[in-house]
Scaffold this active site. Structure first.
Site, short mmCIF file in Angstrom:
data_model
loop_
_atom_site.label_atom_id
_atom_site.label_comp_id
_atom_site.label_asym_id
_atom_site.label_seq_id
_atom_site.Cartn_x
_atom_site.Cartn_y
_atom_site.Cartn_z
N ILE A 19 29.83 36.15 -23.85
CA ILE A 19 29.43 35.97 -25.25
C ILE A 19 28.01 36.49 -25.42
CG2 ILE A 19 29.05 34.32 -27.11
CD1 ILE A 19 31.10 32.50 -25.82
N SER A 21 24.88 38.15 -28.47
CA SER A 21 24.25 37.83 -29.75
C SER A 21 25.13 38.20 -30.93
CB SER A 21 22.91 38.56 -29.87
OG SER A 21 22.08 38.25 -28.78
N LYS A 40 33.96 45.15 -26.21
CA LYS A 40 32.83 44.43 -26.82
C LYS A 40 33.10 44.34 -28.33
CE LYS A 40 28.58 45.40 -25.52
NZ LYS A 40 27.22 46.04 -25.44
N ASP A 134 15.12 48.89 -21.05
CA ASP A 134 15.46 47.49 -20.78
C ASP A 134 16.22 47.37 -19.46
OD1 ASP A 134 15.51 44.77 -21.25
OD2 ASP A 134 17.32 44.84 -22.50
#
Length: 500
Positions: A19, A21, A40, A134
């Site tokens: 799970i 955002s 997704k 990231d």
């Protein structure tokens, strides 16, 4: 599978894998091929509420362009009024973060394999003008064979000449000093810093910069304050120390990392070359898979071929690539590129064998060498006496610097009156000129004879220069277009003229 089975397109949705955002990630089965994928599911309202429309669009755009064995694969995107479904490669091994937590620090050889895969993927991103921004173990996934995939390109961006970034993004523990300081940065150097932190975490099971107090954490990062434990070898200490340099201009680069003595140990052949040098083989159409898609699913062969050539994304091409990727991973672990390399080698060997049978004298082929497939990929050169499975390549091996090799290649092409086109820095496409040359080459041998000129001129040959081991380089010759025997004839001319 859960009891509340749902379907979207040709996919049957199963259990939740995670799970996030914006929504969930669910396991699914592609009904046309039976292969598993991860989907997704992004909720459009949630995306708008968080003002993340641009982030999602950017990630989709970037992943659609990428095709690399160590970057998560995006097969297609399905849009509905309420959700966006990103159909992605299913990577069952979970996050690298959980792997480190469960296993603790890794040995240097084991960490090196993962780091080599990481650098190869990051280099591919940078070559395509994308900076990830990231990189962290949570965004690195492992498959069943512990092969690495770079994922989550939501914070990535496209680099432009002359432009700099200023956005402060990513996780603080993995962020470079210039990022947390709000300074301008070009892009690749911040990914190198993050890779250095990840390498440290692999080898130590902890982070080089860590503090519960954020100001103290930032102070450590800006000062480059960290310790290297005694169990590390001198070579790995040197590499990490050069990656975690506060001054981005003094920080080691990806090309320099590739040459570092710790990095090059047991470097698999498919990772020893730049991704673009082998992508042409990776994208080559697999006739067996093509036939399987046509026969089993029922698509029209010519329609599928056209869709593949124009790089369309539809049910035909999705089915083709799902079957192709499954086949390649099944045959050679989890590296599709390694399988593509093997396919090319086998085709070349078959052509060489056919040419040998037409000759009265059975002489050894010029410039053929073998490599042995190891657990982590393709290893360095092995003596022919070893009874192992072989990977053969037709070409010339030399220890000359790449620039000197390219000069000699250009000289030979001019001497033989070949036409050529520069595809990349060390990649050419060439063919004999349409009119026969006059005289002899520098070696005194007669050049292209008029009788076979018409046939040979239809042959197009690809020349690619690869680094294969330390300071050793390979000139690989492949057939781009034309018949096999004229191709071998052209190869013979090139190999006879080259002085490498």
């Amino acid at each position: 599978m859960t009891s509340n089975i749902q379907r979207i397109g040709h996919y049957r949705l199963g259990k939740n894998l995670g799970i996030g955002s914006f929504g969930k990630v669910r396991l699914a089965e592609h009904q046309l091929t039976g292969h598993k994928v991860a989907i997704k599911i992004l909720n459009r309202n949630r995306i708008r509420q968080l003002d993340m429309d641009e982030k999602v669009r950017r990630e989709i755009k970037i992943l659609k362009l990428f095709y690399h064995p160590h970057i998560i694969r995006l097969y297609e995107v399905i849009y509905t009024p309420t959700d966006i479904y990103m159909v992605m490669e299913f990577v069952p091994g979970g996050e690298l973060f959980d792997f480190i937590v469960s296993n603790g620090r890794l040995t240097e050889p084991r960490a090196r394999v993962m780091f080599q895969q990481l650098i190869s993927g990051v280099e591919y991103c940078h070559q395509h003008m994308v900076v990830h921004r990231d990189l962290k173990p949570e965004n690195l996934l492992l498959d069943a064979d512990q092969q690495l995939r770079i994922a989550d390109f939501g914070l990535s961006n496209v680099m432009k000449d002359g432009d700099f970034f200023k956005t402060s993004c990513g996780s603080p523990n993995y962020a470079a000093p210039e990022v947390i300081s709000g300074k301008l940065y070009a892009g690749p150097e911040v990914d190198v810093w993050s890779c250095g932190v990840i390498l440290y975490a692999l080898l130590c099971g902890s982070l080089p910069f860590d503090d519960e107090n954020i100001p103290n954490l930032f102070k450590k990062i800006k000062g480059g304050i960290f310790t290297l434990p005694g169990h590390m070898s001198d070579d790995i200490k040197d590499l990490i120390s050069r990656m975690l340099v506060v001054d981005p201009l003094q920080r080691i680069t990806i090309p320099e990392i590739r040459k570092h003595r710790w990095f090059v140990v047991s470097l698999p052949l498919y990772l020893s070359v730049t991704p673009d040098q082998i992508m042409s083989q990776f994208r080559a159409i697999d006739q067996e898979v093509l036939t399987e898609v046509v026969m089993k699913i029922g698509f029209e062969r010519q329609e599928l071929l056209l869709a593949l050539q124009t790089q369309e994304r539809n049910q035909m091409t999705v089915a083709y690539y799902l079957i192709l990727d499954h086949k390649r991973r099944k045959m050679l672990g989890s590296s599709p590129i390694m399988h593509a390399t093997q396919q090319l080698a086998q085709q070349t060997l078959a052509a060489a064998t056919e040419n040998q049978h037409t000759s009265h004298e059975q002489q050894p082929m010029h410039g053929i060498y073998s490599t042995q497939h190891g657990a982590a990929g393709m290893s360095s050169l092995k003596p022919e006496s070893e009874a192992q499975q072989r990977r053969w390549h037709l070409g010339l091996q030399s220890s000359l610097p790449p620039a000197d090799m390219m000069l000699e290649i250009f000289r030979a092409l001019r001497a033989l009156q070949f036409e050529w086109k520069i595809v990349a820095q060390y990649s050419l496409k060439c063919r004999p000129c349409t009119r026969p040359p006059i005289g002899t080459s520098d070696s005194g041998q007669s050049m292209i004879d008029p009788s076979g000129m018409a046939v040979r001129c239809k042959v197009k040959v690809g020349l690619n220069l690869y680094k294969i081991h330390d300071e050793s380089y390979l000139l690989d010759i492949r057939k781009v277009d034309g018949e096999v025997l004229p191709f071998m004839d052209v190869c013979s001319l090139l190999l006879s003229e080259l002085k490498l």
